[in-house]
Design a protein around this motif. Structure first.
Motif, PDB file in Angstrom:
ATOM      1  N   THR B  82      48.848  63.829  32.766  1.00 35.48           N
ATOM      2  CA  THR B  82      48.316  65.041  31.561  1.00 35.48           C
ATOM      3  C   THR B  82      49.218  65.911  32.293  1.00 35.48           C
ATOM      4  OG1 THR B  82      47.885  65.788  34.490  1.00 35.48           O
ATOM      5  CG2 THR B  82      46.310  65.246  32.852  1.00 35.48           C
ATOM      6  N   ALA B  83      49.300  66.497  31.308  1.00 30.63           N
ATOM      7  CA  ALA B  83      50.700  67.982  31.130  1.00 30.63           C
ATOM      8  C   ALA B  83      50.624  69.690  31.223  1.00 30.63           C
ATOM      9  CB  ALA B  83      51.866  67.455  29.905  1.00 30.63           C
ATOM     10  N   ALA B  88      53.377  76.821  37.148  1.00 32.36           N
ATOM     11  CA  ALA B  88      51.512  77.269  37.758  1.00 32.36           C
ATOM     12  C   ALA B  88      50.865  76.673  37.530  1.00 32.36           C
ATOM     13  CB  ALA B  88      51.405  78.417  37.394  1.00 32.36           C
ATOM     14  N   SER B  91      51.662  72.538  38.587  1.00 32.73           N
ATOM     15  CA  SER B  91      51.525  72.937  39.968  1.00 32.73           C
ATOM     16  C   SER B  91      50.019  72.869  40.238  1.00 32.73           C
ATOM     17  CB  SER B  91      51.952  74.003  40.286  1.00 32.73           C
ATOM     18  OG  SER B  91      51.870  74.313  41.832  1.00 32.73           O
ATOM     19  N   ASN B  92      49.448  73.200  39.136  1.00 35.80           N
ATOM     20  CA  ASN B  92      47.880  73.529  39.104  1.00 35.80           C
ATOM     21  C   ASN B  92      46.952  72.099  39.529  1.00 35.80           C
ATOM     22  OD1 ASN B  92      45.462  74.360  40.326  1.00 35.80           O
ATOM     23  ND2 ASN B  92      45.299  75.663  38.447  1.00 35.80           N
ATOM     24  N   LEU B  93      47.770  71.334  37.930  1.00 31.11           N
ATOM     25  CA  LEU B  93      47.696  69.756  37.658  1.00 31.11           C
ATOM     26  C   LEU B  93      47.735  68.743  39.250  1.00 31.11           C
ATOM     27  CD1 LEU B  93      48.519  69.088  34.645  1.00 31.11           C
ATOM     28  CD2 LEU B  93      46.784  69.470  35.115  1.00 31.11           C
ATOM     29  N   GLN B  95      47.771  69.760  42.423  1.00 32.08           N
ATOM     30  CA  GLN B  95      46.385  70.398  42.630  1.00 32.08           C
ATOM     31  C   GLN B  95      45.239  69.331  42.660  1.00 32.08           C
ATOM     32  OE1 GLN B  95      46.088  72.017  45.258  1.00 32.08           O
ATOM     33  NE2 GLN B  95      43.788  71.841  46.130  1.00 32.08           N
ATOM     34  N   GLN B  96      45.025  69.153  41.157  1.00 30.39           N
ATOM     35  CA  GLN B  96      43.810  68.519  40.971  1.00 30.39           C
ATOM     36  C   GLN B  96      44.002  67.251  41.330  1.00 30.39           C
ATOM     37  OE1 GLN B  96      43.037  70.171  37.020  1.00 30.39           O
ATOM     38  NE2 GLN B  96      40.862  69.713  37.449  1.00 30.39           N
ATOM     39  N   ASP B  99      42.982  66.344  44.660  1.00 30.00           N
ATOM     40  CA  ASP B  99      41.755  66.936  44.730  1.00 30.00           C
ATOM     41  C   ASP B  99      41.061  65.252  44.538  1.00 30.00           C
ATOM     42  OD1 ASP B  99      41.740  69.485  45.566  1.00 30.00           O
ATOM     43  OD2 ASP B  99      41.209  70.352  43.421  1.00 30.00           O
ATOM     44  N   ASN B 118      53.118  73.428  45.795  1.00 31.23           N
ATOM     45  CA  ASN B 118      51.403  71.489  45.525  1.00 31.23           C
ATOM     46  C   ASN B 118      51.804  69.786  45.762  1.00 31.23           C
ATOM     47  OD1 ASN B 118      49.293  73.288  45.564  1.00 31.23           O
ATOM     48  ND2 ASN B 118      49.265  73.568  43.842  1.00 31.23           N
TER      49      ASN B 118
END
Lengths: 346, 322
Positions: B82-83, B88, B91-93, B95-96, B99, B118
């Protein structure tokens, strides 16, 4: 569908619509159906999407769009457009960081300076629009370019590089971080501050639009500014106020980004403005103004957040992301249109 | 109706004949088939999240991804690439990935401050993290195991030294993305070891703009002897600009792609400073496999350099072999 037993001499424009009719006449219904459909799709295909703990991540992704979409949807109901929203959030964060760092002030002074700056940018947009009579598309496109350049130029001028200098060691940073970038765990779900602020803003925005005189004015200036002016609505003040509301949203987002990630990258935010507008449109706002809702825009942002995260949780090839998004948007807006037609036909 | 069917039969056969005749005798997909497949391992499948700050459609990142995917194939790894260019968002990627409870994370740290929280969370969740490409000064503090890449400023200095050796005159350092720390560092490095460089900014996502900006600069300043671009696609565009401005300037570049390799072989591009993106992607995935299956770590707490390496007409054949 509801059997109307109205007296034959009654005017059909004031006939009660019945519960179902009323429900389907709401602008956000299409978005609600869309959101449920997207949710069902990803619940079916992505195991990670089903785990409760990831709700926080999805909501957070939605909130980063949703906060801005609150202001943007109100503005669009008022019949105007803002293309400078993406870079405005970045500009606000940069303004706070540079003000505090350059003059060695408490970080809170920087935060206040950023608020004033963002409101002024909004006021300037609105004032120029009303003064010149140019379409808001053009005025805010100008603002967008000006801010995009200024973000980069000023950051480099003051800090020497393209991202803002670190302010995490300055007075007031810790308390500002606790205000703008806290997060709390509720069971397995981590809720970030931006999500809570977003929901509060949605509730406030929605109440103002639906239940107050100001809300009526917004609908009026969006529907027909000249007619609104003729019946005594302060058109100029309403529009400037709407742009300033967008400015406030940009400040909110900018502060969150600054205090969660400690620095602002000066080149960011470009292209985001369309995503905010699209969230509002998916939520039932018309591009022509005079119709729409804040709750709808929140649902639009949620659809966006779920799609973004869902594609990733499903482990699909990200090359297709935008294609998928485009199809999703067309479907959502078509559902909107269909529901609206159905509702109007009743 | 029969006449119509006769026409359609004639048309169809004509089309078929055309299609056959239209087969190219050289190039195309068929000639590229048959890449060697490497030997595999029989370790249980693991999932690696590969998270970069790539702009969509960038040739450099294709090579990183190709390296990662080849290593994944060899090691029985399920690679999830993913990219997101925005800090932000990237960074959320991460976190995922946490998850999703992946077995390993490979991440670029172009925007270290945004990534820090993260990445540390991932390390805290006992997911092995390796960094690549960007973040040479920050990866260790975040708890990453290894780093694969080159120092942009050092690479710039190496290019500058080479320009000084070649007694180059005025050299343009072409930055294709305003506000990119790594690109700025390269030009800064060049300026350290070479005194006649000048920065210009172009809009990398807009080819026409890149070409016209460089052309205008070359037309305006005839004393320019070298154009140094910071990415292979831009070197190819700069060649067009040089022709258009009928300038004598030579083109050199950072980073490579297949077309640039051919140009180096043909003499159209002088040389390239290579950081071997394929190696970065490959090593990142490989080291995660080593960590999960053998408990090993690579680099001994120091960054593993994948560059700078100079590619010019002397050694270009080694890279053109496949």
């Amino acid at each position: 569908m509801t059997a109307q037993t109205a007296a034959p001499e009654a005017d059909d424009r004031v006939v009660a619509k019945g519960r179902a009719g009323l429900l389907f006449a709401r602008p956000e219904v299409g978005a609600l159906i869309g959101a449920l459909a997207v949710m069902a799709l990803f619940l079916a295909v992505a195991p990670s999407f089903r785990s409760l703990g990831n709700t926080g991540t999805i909501l957070y992704e939605a909130s980063a769009i949703g906060v801005m979409a609150v202001g943007v949807s109100l503005l669009m109901v008022g019949g105007e457009f803002d293309l400078s929203t993406g870079v405005a959030a970045t500009a606000s964060g940069i303004c706070a960081a540079l003000t505090a760092w350059n003059f060695g002030l408490n970080v809170w002074i920087g935060v206040l300076a950023a608020l004033v700056f963002s409101l002024l940018v909004g006021a300037f947009n609105g004032w120029l629009l009303m003064r010149t009579g140019l379409p808001s598309f053009l005025v805010t496109l100008g603002t967008f370019f000006v801010l995009q350049g200024a973000n980069l130029a000023v950051t480099r001028l003051v800090g020497g590089t393209v991202s803002t200098p670190t302010i995490s060691d300055m007075d007031g940073y810790a308390s500002a971080q606790q205000v703008f970038a806290w997060s709390v765990s509720v069971g397995p779900v981590t809720i970030k501050s931006l999500v809570v602020y977003w929901l509060v803003m949605v509730v406030v925005g929605s109440l103002v639009l639906q239940r107050t005189q100001i809300g009526n004015w917004i609908f009026a200036v969006g529907g027909d500014a000249a007619a609104a002016r003729a019946v005594g609505v302060p058109v100029t003040r309403v529009k400037i106020g709407l742009f300033m509301t967008v400015g406030f949203c940009a400040w909110m987002l900018g502060m969150h980004l600054l205090f969660s990630y400690q620095v602002m990258q000066s080149g960011e935010g470009v292209g985001q403005e369309f995503i905010y507008i699209i969230a509002a449109v998916v939520g039932g706002c018309l591009l022509t103004g005079g119709y729409g809702s804040v709750v709808g825009a929140a649902l639009g942002a949620l659809i966006f957040g779920m799609t973004r995260m869902g594609i990733n949780y499903a482990g699909w090839n990200v090359d297709w992301f935008f294609t998928f998004l485009g199809v999703m948007l067309l479907l959502a807006t078509l559902v909107n249109l269909y529901v609206k037609k159905k509702a109007d036909a009743r | 109706m029969s006449r119509f069917s006769r026409v359609s039969v004639a048309a169809t056969s004509a089309m078929a004949a055309l299609a056959l005749a239209a087969c190219s005798s050289s190039g195309g997909k068929q000639t590229e088939e048959g890449g060697g497949s490497a030997g595999g391992v029989d370790t249980p499948e693991m999932t690696v999240a590969f998270i970069t700050h790539a702009e969509p459609g960038d040739t450099f990142w294709d090579q990183v991804r190709a390296g990662a995917e080849d290593a994944a194939k060899k090691n029985n790894v399920k690679l999830e690439y993913t990219a997101n260019p925005e800090g932000a968002g990237q960074s959320n990627l991460v976190q995922q990935a946490v998850d999703k409870k992946v077995d390993g994370i490979a991440v670029t740290l172009a925007k270290p401050e945004a990534m820090k929280g993260n990445v540390e969370k991932a390390v805290g969740a006992d997911i092995p993290v390796v960094a690549l490409n960007a973040g040479m000064n920050e990866w260790k503090d975040m708890g990453a195991l290894s780093f694969f890449g080159q120092d942009d400023e050092l690479a710039g200095e190496a290019a500058g030294e080479r320009l000084t050796e070649e007694k180059a005159g005025k050299t343009l350092c072409v930055i294709q993305e305003q506000g990119h720390v790594g690109l700025e560092a390269r030009c800064k490095g060049v300026a350290k070891t070479f005194d006649k460089s000048e920065k210009i900014y172009v809009k990398g996502t807009d080819t026409a703009n890149v070409q016209s900006t460089i052309t205008a600069k070359l037309q305006q300043d005839k004393s320019i002897t070298h154009v140094l671009t910071l990415g292979a696609p831009f070197a190819l565009i700069a060649q067009k600009s040089v022709k258009e401005a009928s300038s004598e300037a030579k083109v050199a570049t950072f980073d490579l792609n297949d077309e640039a390799l051919k140009q180096i072989k043909g003499g159209g591009i002088e040389w390239a400073v290579d950081q071997q993106p394929y190696v970065q992607g490959y090593q990142a995935v490989d080291s995660l496999w080593l960590r999960v299956n053998k408990g090993a770590s690579v680099g001994g707490g120091e960054p593993s350099f994948t560059g700078p390496a100079f590619v010019d007409d002397k050694n270009v054949d080694l890279l053109l072999e496949d």
